[in-house]
Write an enzyme that holds these catalytic residues in place. Structure first.
Site, PDB file in Angstrom:
ATOM      1  N   SER A 147       0.847  -1.181   0.000  1.00  0.00           N
ATOM      2  CA  SER A 147       0.000   0.000   0.000  1.00  0.00           C
ATOM      3  C   SER A 147       0.887   1.237   0.000  1.00  0.00           C
ATOM      4  O   SER A 147       2.043   1.178   0.449  1.00  0.00           O
ATOM      5  CB  SER A 147      -0.890   0.020   1.251  1.00  0.00           C
ATOM      6  OG  SER A 147      -1.524   1.277   1.427  1.00  0.00           O
ATOM      7  N   TYR A 160      -2.927  -0.359  10.134  1.00  0.00           N
ATOM      8  CA  TYR A 160      -2.916  -0.751   8.720  1.00  0.00           C
ATOM      9  C   TYR A 160      -1.606  -0.343   8.055  1.00  0.00           C
ATOM     10  O   TYR A 160      -0.973  -1.142   7.355  1.00  0.00           O
ATOM     11  CB  TYR A 160      -4.102  -0.107   8.004  1.00  0.00           C
ATOM     12  CG  TYR A 160      -4.156  -0.411   6.522  1.00  0.00           C
ATOM     13  CD1 TYR A 160      -4.685  -1.613   6.073  1.00  0.00           C
ATOM     14  CD2 TYR A 160      -3.687   0.500   5.579  1.00  0.00           C
ATOM     15  CE1 TYR A 160      -4.740  -1.908   4.712  1.00  0.00           C
ATOM     16  CE2 TYR A 160      -3.741   0.223   4.231  1.00  0.00           C
ATOM     17  CZ  TYR A 160      -4.270  -0.979   3.800  1.00  0.00           C
ATOM     18  OH  TYR A 160      -4.318  -1.257   2.463  1.00  0.00           O
TER      19      TYR A 160
END
Length: 261
Positions: A147, A160
């Site tokens: 990500s 996250y």
């Protein structure tokens, strides 16, 4: 019209964890569109059945298997069945993931552990177990979903971002270590794509405005736009590419001082 055969996945056998929704499903379908037989895995049998039907509609084979990436016994069951039915595992895509927005001072221990366990430990589990199969085969293509959060801070999404930073370093280490077995390990770092995982989060007015201001493309990614990079990394054309992280982010990570909105 002739086309370049180096990106064909004809005859390849692909295993996709998190392959029934969002980025994972889009890539699983992309693999099938390029000729691979695909095993889309998630925890939900009904979603597995739907995705498998979509793959078969493209003329490719599919198996319907469920697993939780935090359970190594369930991953091993998938491996055993896939090897029995298909004989080998050429491609592994790790797309299973969870997230939750919350101020970092308020994150419960169970939420922190759950996010790290699925996103990072789950990726490690599948890489190690399928990596052993690929070493035996002397061939493999592993693609992890990282990500932009593995490189940049994400407001109130610390767990996250930390998990994806771990995926980045896992990819780089395994990619360097396993290339001697003819296994490449790379990752995609998606920018902001609207998926079932994040749609509510990214459409909050202030957050959406911030995303658009930091994305030169001035839009969210379309799920179709993740397929090409994944197919490349899964193909024989990527045989000399390993330990790399490819951003598919509309310019998000490259932007410094951007154009006024």
């Amino acid at each position: 019209m002739a086309c370049y055969k180096g990106l064909s996945l004809d005859g390849k056998k692909a295993l996709v964890f998190g392959g029934t929704s969002g980025l994972g499903k889009s890539i699983a379908i992309g693999f099938a569109e390029s000729g691979a037989d695909v095993v889309p895995v998630s925890r939900r049998a009904e979603e597995v059945a739907k995705t498998a039907a979509d793959i078969r509609a493209l003329g490719c084979q599919a198996l319907e298997l469920t697993a939780d990436v935090t359970r190594r016994d369930q991953i091993q069951h998938v491996i055993d069945v896939m090897r029995k039915e298909f004989g080998r595992i050429d491609i592994l895509l790790n797309a299973a993931g969870v997230t939750k927005r919350m101020p970092s001072l308020e994150v419960p221990e169970e939420d922190w552990n759950r996010i790290l366990n699925v996103n990072l430990n789950g990726t490690w589990n599948t890489c190690q177990l399928i990596g052993r199969v690929m070493k035996e085969q002397k061939y493999g293509r592993i693609i992890n979903i990282a990500s932009i959060g593995g490189f940049l801070s994400l407001h109130e999404a610390t767990a996250y971002a930390v998990s994806k930073g771990g995926v980045v370093m896992l990819t780089r280490n395994l990619g360097n270590e396993w290339i001697k077995y003819n296994i490449t390990v790379n990752a995609l770092a998606p920018g902001v794509f609207e998926t079932p995982l994040n749609t509510q989060l990214i459409n909050e007015p202030n957050r959406k405005a911030s995303i658009m201001a930091h994305t030169p493309a001035r839009r969210f990614g379309n799920l179709e736009e993740i397929k090409g990079a994944a197919i490349f990394l899964a193909s024989d054309s990527a045989s000399f590419v390993t330990a790399e992280i490819i951003a598919v982010d509309g310019g998000f990570m490259a932007q410094g001082i951007g154009e006024s909105a």
